[in-house]
Design an enzyme around this catalytic site. Structure first.
Site, short mmCIF file in Angstrom:
data_model
loop_
_atom_site.label_atom_id
_atom_site.label_comp_id
_atom_site.label_asym_id
_atom_site.label_seq_id
_atom_site.Cartn_x
_atom_site.Cartn_y
_atom_site.Cartn_z
N ASP A 80 0.61 -1.32 0.15
CA ASP A 80 -0.11 0.06 -0.11
C ASP A 80 0.96 1.29 0.18
OD1 ASP A 80 0.77 -0.27 2.64
OD2 ASP A 80 -0.53 1.16 3.11
N ASP A 83 5.30 0.60 3.84
CA ASP A 83 5.68 -1.03 4.00
C ASP A 83 5.82 -2.24 3.03
OD1 ASP A 83 3.10 -0.93 3.80
OD2 ASP A 83 2.30 -0.06 5.60
N TYR A 232 -6.43 0.63 8.76
CA TYR A 232 -7.18 1.09 7.51
C TYR A 232 -8.49 0.75 8.58
CZ TYR A 232 -3.71 2.22 3.93
OH TYR A 232 -2.59 2.75 3.66
N GLU A 480 6.08 9.92 3.47
CA GLU A 480 5.33 8.76 2.62
C GLU A 480 4.39 9.01 1.82
OE1 GLU A 480 4.15 3.91 4.67
OE2 GLU A 480 3.32 5.49 5.87
#
Length: 512
Positions: A80, A83, A232, A480
């Site tokens: 995603d 990571d 999430y 990120e």
């Protein structure tokens, strides 16, 4: 006769410089280049066995035993963000947005020579969803977990963290993730209808089953898959995803049953009651309201005008909020001094990219039907709406107080310490030696040097509410990048590239 005075007053000069700057910025950005680079990013995020035509060569095969422990094949899909976890809900939203962009702007994608790459990006996700949907009422929705993954700083090629897989089923429901996955497959089925009709039908088959599963066994996935909650969480619940899936299935099949579900559940599920100022992997209301609003002008939907108008009013609220034109400023989206839409501190760019996509699509709709957006503080024409959407893209690409492009690899100044495991460690092709869990933190994470691998096309979290940005690897809120940040921009970049007056292309030439 008196000679006319030359307009060289301070006011005239300031006006001239403003206009000159505007036209300079209009010409300064190469949207075709931004489009090409944005699609490259998805190759950087691939999990599984990489294909022969992989263009991002610093990546290698990874996650080749995913699902083995549970007796299923879950090799593939996308990581995603920075990571090495595969989270099903944001991955499905990523694919939905890539597909929607290809549906709206396929001609422009083809004209830029990127249509095939867009299809490849979509199919990398949909192939995985087909694998993950192992039974009509079973969907595998996560591989790995954020807790163990975040203890390690490793390339995906070296992963030693847990690769346990998690599923939703009748006893552990997940209507939100089932609905979003159904939406992504239905949208993708439209994209592949002409180029790969058999595959299109396969996607539609899985989409229908997943929608039925999500509708029959209702529940939030993060209550069934606890490890997902910290990363999430489904804050909006599952009702928006069920409406979202229904409208995409209607668009894919034109079957009345899906439209009636979307209309009959409009009030109870919040579609015509929620006033929303964000669109994201979690909250779909603004987008489904916009789709419903665009259906209003179609003759075949006239008999549903009453409910569609209710959807329409909520869509206008969102769009007007982005423009700052709702009467109550507390219901408008904030902006930074430099003009960027600002929703929240952590990864704000995800909301900018989704808003930009909806503004762009809706401006094209208004232009096609010769209508205007009616806001409490004034009406807005389609060209003005599109100009505002473009201003957000231009900010992303460098027209901002820091003069930095937040799309990695675009321009001469962009983030070089992106919070990303694979990009921040020497590539596997350059060093096939094993890099351990803590070794990555000790030797790579804390380095001040730029990342050895450029994460081209990644849209990072972006600046704070005062336009400030710190390019530090540890500053994950700003540095990120996520797949769902870049995905909505693919269609927008294509649209902007295609708006070039020198752009001419026959879309049908690509569909051989």
């Amino acid at each position: 006769m008196k000679k006319k005075r030359c307009c060289l007053t301070k006011k005239c000069i300031a006006w001239f410089l403003t206009i000159s700057t505007f036209f300079f910025l209009c010409e300064a950005f190469n949207y075709g280049e931004a489009l090409s680079k944005s699609l490259l990013y998805f190759e950087s995020q691939r999990s599984g066995r990489l294909p022969y035509n992989q263009r991002v060569t610093w990546r290698h095969h990874s996650g080749l035993t995913d699902g083995l422990e549970q007796g299923v094949d879950l090799v593939g899909g996308y990581y995603d963000a920075g990571d090495n976890v595969k989270f099903g809900l944001p991955m499905a939203f990523t694919v939905t947005m890539l597909s929607w962009g290809a549906i709206e702007y396929g001609e422009q994608l083809a004209g830029a020579g990127e249509y095939v790459h867009a299809l490849e990006a979509i199919k990398w996700g949909t192939d995985y969803f087909i694998k993950a949907h192992t039974h009509a009422n079973v969907l595998w929705v996560e591989v790995g977990d954020g807790d163990t993954d975040h203890y390690c700083w490793q390339r995906p090629e070296d992963m030693t963290t847990s690769r346990r897989a998690y599923k939703v089923d009748p006893n552990n429901p997940g209507s939100d993730v089932a609905g979003e996955t159904a939406a992504s497959l239905a949208a993708a089925s439209i994209v592949f209808r002409r180029t790969n009709p058999h595959y299109s039908q396969l996607l539609l088959h899985h989409a229908k089953q997943l929608f039925e599963f999500g509708e029959k066994y209702k529940g939030k996935y993060d209550e069934s898959v606890g490890v997902a909650k910290r990363y999430y969480a489904s804050v909006s619940g599952y009702m928006d995803e069920l409406l979202w899936a229904a409208i995409w299935l209607y668009r894919a099949t034109q079957k009345e049953e899906y439209l009636m579900y979307f209309l009959e559940n409009a009030k109870h599920f919040g579609g015509t009651t929620w006033f929303i100022t964000e669109f994201s992997w979690d909250v779909k209301y603004a987008a489904l309201q916009a789709i419903a609003s665009m259906m209003l002008m179609e003759e075949k939907h006239k008999r549903h005008e009453l409910i569609l108008k209710e959807y329409h009013s909520k869509a206008e609220h969102y769009l007007c909020a982005c423009l700052g034109l709702n009467q109550d400023n507390n219901t408008n989206v904030d902006r930074t001094p430099g003009g960027l839409l600002y929703t929240r501190q952590w990864n704000n760019m995800q909301y900018v990219s989704t808003a930009t996509f909806l503004l762009t699509v809706y401006s094209d709709h208004l232009l096609a039907v010769d209508q205007k957006l009616m806001c409490p503080k004034g009406e807005v024409g389609p060209n003005d709406l599109f100009t505002f959407a473009k201003s957000q893209v231009d900010y992303i690409l460098g027209s901002n107080p820091t003069a930095m492009s937040y799309l990695v690899g675009y321009g001469t100044s962009f983030p070089v310490r992106v919070h990303h495991r694979g990009a921040s460690i020497e590539s596997y092709r350059g060093n096939k030696g094993f890099i351990g869990c803590t070794q990555g933190y000790d030797n790579w994470y804390g380095r001040h040097d730029p990342n050895p691998n450029v994460l081209v096309g990644a849209l990072v979290g972006g600046p704070d509410i005062k336009d400030n940005f710190k390019d530090e690897r540890s500053n994950y809120m700003q540095t990120e990048a996520c797949t769902y940040n870049t995905a909505p921009l693919v269609g927008v970049f294509a649209r902007l590239h295609g708006s070039n007056p020198n752009f001419h292309y026959n879309y049908n030439d690509t569909l051989l």
